[in-house]
Design a protein around this motif. Structure first.
Motif, PDB file in Angstrom:
ATOM      1  N   MET A  93      11.457  -3.011   4.624  1.00  0.00           N
ATOM      2  CA  MET A  93      10.695  -1.946   4.028  1.00  0.00           C
ATOM      3  C   MET A  93      11.436  -1.337   2.836  1.00  0.00           C
ATOM      4  SD  MET A  93       8.276   0.697   5.860  1.00  0.00           S
ATOM      5  CE  MET A  93       8.927   2.297   6.180  1.00  0.00           C
ATOM      6  N   ILE A  94      12.719  -1.605   2.725  1.00  0.00           N
ATOM      7  CA  ILE A  94      13.507  -1.063   1.620  1.00  0.00           C
ATOM      8  C   ILE A  94      12.967  -1.538   0.267  1.00  0.00           C
ATOM      9  CG2 ILE A  94      15.245  -2.895   1.600  1.00  0.00           C
ATOM     10  CD1 ILE A  94      16.033   0.819   1.122  1.00  0.00           C
ATOM     11  N   GLU A  95      12.293  -2.667   0.237  1.00  0.00           N
ATOM     12  CA  GLU A  95      11.748  -3.174  -1.026  1.00  0.00           C
ATOM     13  C   GLU A  95      10.641  -2.265  -1.580  1.00  0.00           C
ATOM     14  OE1 GLU A  95       9.735  -5.418   2.354  1.00  0.00           O
ATOM     15  OE2 GLU A  95      11.800  -4.966   1.816  1.00  0.00           O
ATOM     16  N   PHE A  96      10.070  -1.416  -0.722  1.00  0.00           N
ATOM     17  CA  PHE A  96       9.037  -0.487  -1.165  1.00  0.00           C
ATOM     18  C   PHE A  96       9.592   0.901  -1.485  1.00  0.00           C
ATOM     19  CE2 PHE A  96       6.715  -3.511   1.587  1.00  0.00           C
ATOM     20  CZ  PHE A  96       5.887  -4.048   0.611  1.00  0.00           C
ATOM     21  N   TYR A  97      10.911   1.047  -1.433  1.00  0.00           N
ATOM     22  CA  TYR A  97      11.541   2.348  -1.668  1.00  0.00           C
ATOM     23  C   TYR A  97      11.095   3.001  -2.976  1.00  0.00           C
ATOM     24  CZ  TYR A  97      15.025   5.851  -2.761  1.00  0.00           C
ATOM     25  OH  TYR A  97      15.626   7.010  -3.138  1.00  0.00           O
TER      26      TYR A  97
ATOM     27  N   GLN B  91       8.376   2.766  -4.743  1.00  0.00           N
ATOM     28  CA  GLN B  91       6.987   3.213  -4.673  1.00  0.00           C
ATOM     29  C   GLN B  91       6.832   4.409  -3.722  1.00  0.00           C
ATOM     30  OE1 GLN B  91       8.019   0.055  -4.280  1.00  0.00           O
ATOM     31  NE2 GLN B  91       6.824  -1.281  -5.616  1.00  0.00           N
TER      32      GLN B  91
END
Length: 132
Positions: A1-5, A7
């Motif tokens: 989920m860190i890849e959406f940080y 946003q």
């Protein structure tokens, strides 16, 4: 989920500014004895914005490493959020004297400003840290 940080952080920042702006506008209108700030559509808009804000905050809290919060800035920020909520509720209660509502409104705005500066500085002193 860190890849959406990025946003999630963007949503959190923008909804925080929307929430504070709407509160400031509604508070001024309530103090001017206008009725529209307490109407259902405006209240529901406020609830929706605050729900998105809280959801984004919880998502950020779960994906960020705990060491990021080691200096206590988040704890102070959460405490001020609670104070902001209580003062905001008191500011909108028409049963309270106008002077009390004004002081609660101003206190809530000050709390919001300090929350903003704490978030910017990632330091519990917020604006005082940035000034130093």
């Amino acid at each position: 989920m860190i890849e959406f940080y990025p946003q999630i952080k963007s949503v959190h920042i923008h909804t925080a500014l929307l929430s504070g702006g709407l509160f400031a506008l509604r508070g001024l209108a309530v103090l001017a004895s206008m009725r529209w700030p307490l109407a259902a559509p405006v209240r529901y808009l406020s609830y929706t914005i605050d729900t998105v804000l809280l959801t984004a905050a919880m998502m950020l809290l779960t994906i960020l490493p705990g060491a990021m919060f080691a200096n206590g800035w988040l704890t102070v920020k959460i405490g001020l959020v609670l104070a902001y909520i209580v003062l905001g509720i008191l500011a909108f209660q028409r049963s309270r004297p106008r002077r009390t509502r004004l002081f609660c409104y101003l206190g809530a705005l000050l709390a919001f400003a300090q929350i903003y500066f704490i978030a910017r500085a990632h330091h519990p002193l917020g604006v005082f840290y940035l000034l130093g």
